[in-house]
Design a protein around this motif. Sequence first.
Motif: not given
Length: 151
Positions: A69, A103, A106, A133, A135, A137
Amino acid sequence: MLDDIDRRILRHYQAEPSLTAGELAERCRITASTCVRRLDRMQAAGILRGQEAVIDWAALGYAVEVSLRFTLDKTQPRAFDEFLAAAREVPEVLEIQTFLGRVDVRLSVIARDMGHYQQLYRDRILTLPHIADIEALMHIARVKRDEVLPV
């Protein structure tokens, strides 16, 4: 827009897209010519977009799947366009989605193993433009995957 016969065709077609028009017509209790005519009409209307092969990436040795993300630096006027264009060039990126909210984008990414993912992350992902940024997962299990619509 769709009548009961169209819905019946779509239900059977989604369940088994490899059926011939004749087999599909038989299951829908209509003539083959009616079936073909309705399939053509739904394709022309954009309801049916085509058939595709579904590949099991794990069976081909891609054991790692990661959802990344991104929040982009939106101070740059072409941040989205440039990021998306660069992300499309990464072969291991299977899917790109954009969002409104915290966000922005993705990416669904596959890799053969963690070493391959680490290299991909350093060499291709971190070099994508306008990243503010990230992230990550790590995919553990696919609990449900269903692209069949309830028609």
